[in-house]
Design a protein around this motif. Sequence first.
Motif, PDB file in Angstrom:
ATOM      1  N   GLU A   1       0.628  -1.220   0.011  1.00 31.75           N
ATOM      2  CA  GLU A   1       0.131  -0.055  -0.158  1.00 31.75           C
ATOM      3  C   GLU A   1       0.822   1.267   0.203  1.00 31.75           C
ATOM      4  O   GLU A   1       0.457   2.185  -0.599  1.00 31.75           O
ATOM      5  N   ASP A   2       1.990   1.147   0.269  1.00 33.57           N
ATOM      6  CA  ASP A   2       3.070   2.394   0.567  1.00 33.57           C
ATOM      7  C   ASP A   2       3.719   2.599  -0.932  1.00 33.57           C
ATOM      8  O   ASP A   2       4.247   1.450  -1.403  1.00 33.57           O
ATOM      9  N   PRO A   3       3.454   3.742  -1.345  1.00 39.11           N
ATOM     10  CA  PRO A   3       3.883   4.168  -2.797  1.00 39.11           C
ATOM     11  C   PRO A   3       5.563   3.886  -2.696  1.00 39.11           C
ATOM     12  O   PRO A   3       6.153   3.551  -3.841  1.00 39.11           O
TER      13      PRO A   3
ATOM     14  N   TRP B   1       2.092  11.524 -10.746  1.00 40.68           N
ATOM     15  CA  TRP B   1       1.000  10.872  -9.951  1.00 40.68           C
ATOM     16  C   TRP B   1      -0.155  10.290 -10.919  1.00 40.68           C
ATOM     17  O   TRP B   1      -0.609   9.048 -10.571  1.00 40.68           O
ATOM     18  N   LEU B   2      -0.708  11.034 -11.599  1.00 38.84           N
ATOM     19  CA  LEU B   2      -1.776  10.728 -12.723  1.00 38.84           C
ATOM     20  C   LEU B   2      -1.421   9.713 -13.627  1.00 38.84           C
ATOM     21  O   LEU B   2      -2.243   8.704 -13.537  1.00 38.84           O
ATOM     22  N   LEU B   3      -0.244   9.731 -14.212  1.00 33.27           N
ATOM     23  CA  LEU B   3       0.281   8.566 -14.900  1.00 33.27           C
ATOM     24  C   LEU B   3       0.325   7.308 -14.231  1.00 33.27           C
ATOM     25  O   LEU B   3       0.079   6.085 -15.073  1.00 33.27           O
TER      26      LEU B   3
ATOM     27  N   GLU C   1       7.444   1.573  -1.010  1.00 30.97           N
ATOM     28  CA  GLU C   1       7.558   0.024  -1.358  1.00 30.97           C
ATOM     29  C   GLU C   1       7.315  -0.224  -2.780  1.00 30.97           C
ATOM     30  O   GLU C   1       7.939  -1.072  -3.418  1.00 30.97           O
ATOM     31  N   GLN C   2       6.275   0.322  -3.405  1.00 32.88           N
ATOM     32  CA  GLN C   2       5.911   0.159  -4.696  1.00 32.88           C
ATOM     33  C   GLN C   2       7.144   0.655  -5.679  1.00 32.88           C
ATOM     34  O   GLN C   2       7.601  -0.001  -6.641  1.00 32.88           O
ATOM     35  N   LEU C   3       7.593   1.867  -5.294  1.00 33.34           N
ATOM     36  CA  LEU C   3       8.782   2.384  -6.017  1.00 33.34           C
ATOM     37  C   LEU C   3      10.225   1.613  -5.957  1.00 33.34           C
ATOM     38  O   LEU C   3      10.539   1.293  -7.032  1.00 33.34           O
ATOM     39  N   GLU C   4      10.086   1.079  -4.502  1.00 35.01           N
ATOM     40  CA  GLU C   4      11.295   0.093  -4.395  1.00 35.01           C
ATOM     41  C   GLU C   4      11.182  -1.219  -5.524  1.00 35.01           C
ATOM     42  O   GLU C   4      12.420  -1.528  -5.885  1.00 35.01           O
ATOM     43  N   TRP C   5      10.276  -1.705  -5.370  1.00 36.62           N
ATOM     44  CA  TRP C   5       9.852  -2.839  -6.237  1.00 36.62           C
ATOM     45  C   TRP C   5      10.222  -2.646  -7.700  1.00 36.62           C
ATOM     46  O   TRP C   5      10.820  -3.463  -8.632  1.00 36.62           O
ATOM     47  N   LEU C   6       9.651  -1.544  -8.115  1.00 33.79           N
ATOM     48  CA  LEU C   6       9.774  -1.211  -9.517  1.00 33.79           C
ATOM     49  C   LEU C   6      11.219  -0.991  -9.954  1.00 33.79           C
ATOM     50  O   LEU C   6      11.879  -1.626 -11.016  1.00 33.79           O
ATOM     51  N   ILE C   7      12.077  -0.221  -8.987  1.00 28.55           N
ATOM     52  CA  ILE C   7      13.472  -0.052  -9.226  1.00 28.55           C
ATOM     53  C   ILE C   7      14.342  -1.398  -9.213  1.00 28.55           C
ATOM     54  O   ILE C   7      15.055  -1.532  -9.988  1.00 28.55           O
TER      55      ILE C   7
END
Length: 263
Positions: A97-99, A159-161, A101-107
């Motif tokens: 749920e934390d952006p 954010w929108l993208l 954490e999501q960003l870390e996964w993507l990186i």
Amino acid sequence: METLLIYKDDVSNKFWKINVTGKVFTVTYGKVGSIGAVKTKEFESEKICQKEANKLIQSKLKKGYVGAALSAQVIKESTMTESLFWQLLETARKKGEDPEEQLEWLINNLTRRPIKDIVMFDYWFNQNYNKSYSSNLWAAAYIIMGGCSDDCFDYFRAWLLYQGKETYESIIINPEIIIPCLRDLEEEGDMPQFEDLLYIASMAYEEKTGFDEDQYYHLYEKISGDSYVEPDIELDWDEDDEEGLRKRFPKLWERYGENPLEY
């Protein structure tokens, strides 16, 4: 100038390509049929750059490399398609749920891919991101947040993208349908901004190679052919014209005109 060389013997079948543009050259190398690894280097002058490139070419020729003409059959194109770009964003949004954490996964996902894929992820980001650089959407963001500077609009569009292809493209056409997307932010007291998403590719590149963002941007231009040029727009609204903003977006004004999202 671009030179493509190949080397083949009983145990090896590899390519080496150098592209010289001004004071910078980019070298791509690897097994024939693969994407290959990429390196770039900048020199003090175009003359020095060309001289060093020629030295490398001669060195490869002495080692048994020979010229090749059909680069499309030698070097595999990046597997990072526009469709995969959107799929990765969708998957990232499900990784907690934390952006952050999501960003870390993507990186982490990007760092496991070839450098060319990191660059092409950024390329597809920019091609889609530029679609939202419009006066109309900026007016909507201004109403929602009670003000919107250049940087604020950049972070808002990121954010929108991140909300996904269908949502993103629909809101660009009709900004008033953004309201349901903002409800969770209203409850949590957050803002519709995601600045770090703008730098995700350069962060993945730095984590993978140890090189800084300046070197990444050189590489980005060489591989993608894109130069980060934002389209020009002229605002067709006035921030002091509340009546004009109300008429343009009555639903947004009703909800946020007197009570905008604020930190």
